[in-house]
Enzyme design. Structure first.
Site, PDB file in Angstrom:
ATOM      1  N   TRP A 178       5.599   6.165  -1.126  1.00 22.73           N
ATOM      2  CA  TRP A 178       5.403   7.454  -2.368  1.00 22.73           C
ATOM      3  C   TRP A 178       4.558   8.677  -1.803  1.00 22.73           C
ATOM      4  O   TRP A 178       4.409   9.645  -2.798  1.00 22.73           O
ATOM      5  CB  TRP A 178       5.108   6.724  -3.092  1.00 22.73           C
ATOM      6  N   THR A 183       0.179  -1.508   0.126  1.00 24.60           N
ATOM      7  CA  THR A 183       0.158   0.220   0.057  1.00 24.60           C
ATOM      8  C   THR A 183       0.708   1.494  -0.151  1.00 24.60           C
ATOM      9  O   THR A 183       1.746   0.982   1.259  1.00 24.60           O
ATOM     10  CB  THR A 183      -1.081   0.348   0.977  1.00 24.60           C
ATOM     11  N   GLU A 184       0.359   2.164  -1.120  1.00 22.94           N
ATOM     12  CA  GLU A 184       1.363   3.620  -1.328  1.00 22.94           C
ATOM     13  C   GLU A 184       2.705   3.521  -1.417  1.00 22.94           C
ATOM     14  O   GLU A 184       3.269   3.772  -0.729  1.00 22.94           O
ATOM     15  CB  GLU A 184       1.077   4.610  -0.376  1.00 22.94           C
ATOM     16  N   LEU A 185       3.529   2.240  -1.750  1.00 26.24           N
ATOM     17  CA  LEU A 185       4.392   1.957  -1.500  1.00 26.24           C
ATOM     18  C   LEU A 185       5.322   1.760  -0.436  1.00 26.24           C
ATOM     19  O   LEU A 185       6.846   2.370   0.118  1.00 26.24           O
ATOM     20  CB  LEU A 185       5.544   2.763  -2.709  1.00 26.24           C
ATOM     21  N   ILE A 186       4.936   1.412   1.077  1.00 27.27           N
ATOM     22  CA  ILE A 186       5.251   2.032   2.511  1.00 27.27           C
ATOM     23  C   ILE A 186       6.325   0.986   2.481  1.00 27.27           C
ATOM     24  O   ILE A 186       5.466  -0.543   1.833  1.00 27.27           O
ATOM     25  CB  ILE A 186       4.208   1.345   3.304  1.00 27.27           C
TER      26      ILE A 186
END
Lengths: 402, 429
Positions: free
Chosen positions: A294, A144-147
């Site tokens: 990101w 998720t969200e490049l976490i």
């Protein structure tokens, strides 16, 4: 050979009813604004998903374009319900063999940060859905969200993936270039692909500057410059860039078509993510202790956990995990998981200036405080449903209930 | 006797107790056979039998000779406040700055409208341009004073004071100001000097001042230098409502007892003391829920405070409630708390007691002067508030006693007192 790796994210949250107020608690268990969610899904399908997929199909046929997609489970669910033609068009794309689907958490959640068990189950649910809809199996993971941090990477390696994506944030790279393949500090069998945020955001966020669209020559020059640092450039962005965030009238579609047309004579090839991992050697290990993402200028967890509202709401949600599992009630489990969707917390951000504008653009609420009040009303209703099933929910912060 | 009553809000368009009190007073005065012309920025659709309502825009332009118009007494303020602004007594600095840019344009447009028609159009409520509206309302006062023949001009709170002074001045009629709250009550930490100036000016011009408590009388004496003999105390009353429980659905499944705060969420009402007390209560008994009903400039801060204290499972915000919802919330809740920092009177506790809710009020409220069954605490003493909440929840008789105490209150008695004040003044004039 120089390689470009395009990955596009597809996600739509289940937005809550902004009218879910105090009086609805204990009474009304329909939390989600179906009419709004349907309307947005259908609108974006018309403006973005369908025309963009058409474009990609043509580019694959004519120029052998390779691309990767990551679709959240809740996005695919909503497509099935309200825009099944989007699923069909993805099937057509996948059939070309030039398209790869990535793995992610079904509910686009921050479970990687809060619950290992939930994280694993959501990944499994997502894998099942990819199998069912496209008969596809993902070998690369994008969170998720490049976490991302070292611990998440370790978990993903354990699950047998060959690669993981994250942001090429300055704070993890320092003097290094994002245009090479790395490896997580804690892993030996996992590749780490880093987004080139400058070249990605030129298209995603800065396509129109001072009223003028990005010029292809300028962009290609910048790409060539990027290839001086390494022979792999990762361009990651929301798929909604095409036609939704940047309207068709800006020329975003034509820009992309012309870009792909021009790659061949520049000796630049496109690859899917797992092809990249096959073709490139790992140059170094990277250590990432604090989680990055990101989103926003800080590239950290602050878009979802940056203030007390978000902290209170998120912790409340994850504190219910045990009770929700105990209930074994499918509807309760599904509702709870939909409440883990990162967007709910994103709407509660109180950041101002540039980042705040972006949060506001996406939010169906007029203020972050409204978003918090509605969200906690809903979670309180969910708690009451659990209690009605005889599940005890002590609030240990305030001692045992009398 | 004919009186010209000047008000700013009236049910159902109310943001606080002022509208409710004006309605109660008007009803009471009608029963005393007083003819009332009630002028408001905007007239509610529902109206009230026996009263002649006029909205500002219905007060037609004057056609009298210029010479008949006396010099405006309030012209000093007119210069000061027709500068477009968005001062609102319930805004803090941040909110004020935020509203500023938007308001500039809006008000020019409205002014143009006004000149076009010769009408004075007012939004009423507490909008962006309150001070300019107050000044325009004063021009309505000029028109009213020159046209009508009244025995008394009777104005309510600072928004209507300049209009009252002007109407009384033009018509040489006695002026009574009914002070429901002063700027020192609304904004104790950061009062607006322009509003204080208007209040001081009008109070000095008035022939008689009515306050809603001794506490409020002291504020006038100490902060506005008003002579005690010019002030009469007339306590508010309660509009009795038939509590029809058949209308309620009981499908709400709260197993916990509910503790209510209802009012404007501003510093004046002490919402943070309610939250701090709630936290202390929860440490003793977490089987409770707290409800904050209302809106106001402090609402975001209060929501953040609840989040910081991690009380999200025990604390709920309803937003502004009206009509049926107010009825519902009183019926759902088990206890009412009003920790006002400075409350000239405080009508809501009377309503809560009418619903049989045990009630805790601050000693800093005027209503404390007349209630014996409400628990009285200092607003700042969150230990005392939390202990009172716990003991009131255990006290089975308090609710019934509370209902008994207020069941005979009516606006008849304040109306009689007001009638006496009016008659004395008319004789003296």
């Amino acid at each position: 050979m120089k390689h470009l790796n395009f990955y596009f994210q597809l996600h739509q949250p289940y937005r809550l009813c902004p009218s879910y107020n105090f009086f609805a608690m204990g009474k009304n268990h329909d939390y989600f604004d179906d009419s709004l969610n349907k309307m947005i899904m259908q609108r974006v399908a018309q403006k973005c998903y369908l025309p963009a997929n058409d474009m990609m199909l043509q580019l694959i046929k004519n120029y052998d374009l390779h691309i990767s997609f990551s679709c959240s489970g809740v996005f695919l669910e909503q497509c099935q319900k309200w825009s099944p033609e989007v699923i069909e068009s993805f099937n057509k794309l996948y059939a070309t063999g030039n398209v790869e689907f990535l793995s992610e958490t079904y509910y686009h959640s921050l479970s990687s940060v809060f619950s290992n068990q939930e994280f694993g189950e959501q990944i499994d649910l997502h894998a099942k859905l990819l199998k069912k809809l496209f008969n596809a199996e993902a070998s690369v993971f994008r969170n998720t969200e490049l976490i991302y941090n070292d611990i998440i990477a370790q978990e993903i390696q354990k699950r047998g993936y060959t690669g993981i994506l994250t942001e090429g944030a300055d704070k993890i790279l320092a003097w290094r270039s994002p245009n090479r393949l790395y490896q997580p500090q804690t892993c030996d069998n996992l590749a780490l692909l880093l987004k080139n945020y400058d070249l990605s955001d030129d298209i995603a966020f800065r396509f129109i500057q001072n009223g003028q669209p990005l010029r292809l020559d300028d962009y290609i020059a910048k790409l060539n410059n990027g290839f001086l640092d390494g022979n792999l450039i990762n361009i990651f962005m929301d798929y909604e860039t095409f036609g939704e965030h940047q309207s068709k009238e800006t020329g975003i579609f034509d820009f992309f078509i012309n870009l792909i047309k021009n790659l061949q004579n520049k000796k630049i090839q496109t690859l899917t993510t797992s092809q990249v991992i096959k073709h490139h050697n790992i140059v170094a290990k990277l250590q990432v202790l604090d989680a990055i993402s990101w989103a926003d200028t800080n590239r950290d967890l602050s878009p979802w956990l940056g203030n007390s509202l978000q902290d209170s709401a998120m912790r409340f949600a994850y504190e219910l995990e045990g009770a929700v599992r105990q209930s074994k009630d499918k509807k309760i489990i599904d509702d709870w998981r939909k409440l883990l969707i990162s967007d709910h917390f994103y709407y509660m951000s109180t950041k101002d200036k540039g980042d705040g504008e972006v949060h506001k653009y996406f939010s169906p609420f007029s203020t972050p405080h409204d978003a918090y009040v509605v969200y906690t009303n809903v979670l309180n209703d969910l708690s009451m449903r659990l209690e009605a099933e005889g599940i005890y929910l002590p609030d240990l912060r305030f001692g045992w209930s009398q | 006797m004919r009186i010209l009553m000047l008000g700013w809000e009236f049910p159902p368009y109310i943001s606080g107790g002022l509208g409710t009190a004006c309605q109660g007073i008007a009803k009471g005065l009608i029963e005393e056979h007083i003819a009332i012309t009630l002028v408001l920025p905007q007239v509610p659709d529902a109206g009230l039998g026996g009263i002649e309502f006029l909205s500002a825009e219905d007060v037609a332009p004057l056609s009298v000779a210029e010479s008949k118009i006396k010099e405006k007494l309030y012209s000093g303020f007119e210069d000061l406040i027709t500068v477009e602004s968005c001062i609102n007594p319930y805004f803090d600095e941040e909110e004020y700055q935020f509203q500023k840019a938007r308001v500039m344009q809006l008000s020019q447009q409205q002014q143009r409208q006004e000149y076009d028609r010769g009408k004075i159009y007012l939004e009423g409520q507490y909008g962006d341009n309150l001070l300019a509206e107050v000044s325009r309302f004063a021009r309505v006062g000029t028109r009213l004073g020159l046209r009508g023949k009244y025995d008394i001009i009777y104005a309510h709170d600072w928004m209507t004071m300049l209009a009252g002074v002007e109407a009384a001045n033009q018509s040489a009629t006695p002026l009574v100001l009914h002070i429901h709250s002063t700027e020192y009550d609304r904004n104790s930490t950061n009062p607006n000097q322009q509003i204080i100036d208007i209040e001081k000016f009008a109070m000095q011009k008035a022939d008689m001042l009515v306050t809603v408590s001794n506490r409020s009388k002291d504020v006038l004496i100490n902060h506005y230098a008003i002579k005690p003999k010019k002030i009469s105390v007339v306590y508010n009353a309660l509009t009795q409502v038939k509590i029809d429980n058949t209308l309620l659905d009981d499908s709400h499944k709260f197993k916990e007892k509910l503790i209510l705060f209802m009012g404007r969420i501003t510093e004046q009402k002490g919402p943070e003391f309610f939250i701090k007390a709630a936290k202390k209560v929860l440490q003793h008994n977490s089987n409770l829920r707290f409800i904050m009903a209302g809106c106001g400039d402090q609402l975001p801060k209060m929501i953040e405070l609840v989040a910081t204290e991690r009380m999200e499972r025990h604390f709920h915000f309803t937003g502004f409630l009206r009509g049926e919802e107010v009825h519902k919330i009183f019926n759902l809740c088990d206890l009412f708390v009003m920790p006002s920092v400075s409350e000239p009177f405080g009508l809501v506790p009377l309503e809560a007691m009418g619903y049989g809710l045990p009630t805790i009020i601050s000693k800093q409220s005027g209503v404390a002067e007349i209630l014996s069954n409400a628990i009285k605490v200092d607003f700042w003493d969150t230990d005392a508030i939390s202990q009172s909440i716990l003991s009131a929840l255990d006290n089975d008789e308090l609710g019934e006693k509370s209902a008994d105490e207020v069941k005979n209150l009516s606006w008849g008695s304040p109306a009689k007192q007001l009638k006496n004040i009016f008659e004395t003044l008319v004789k003296r004039f």
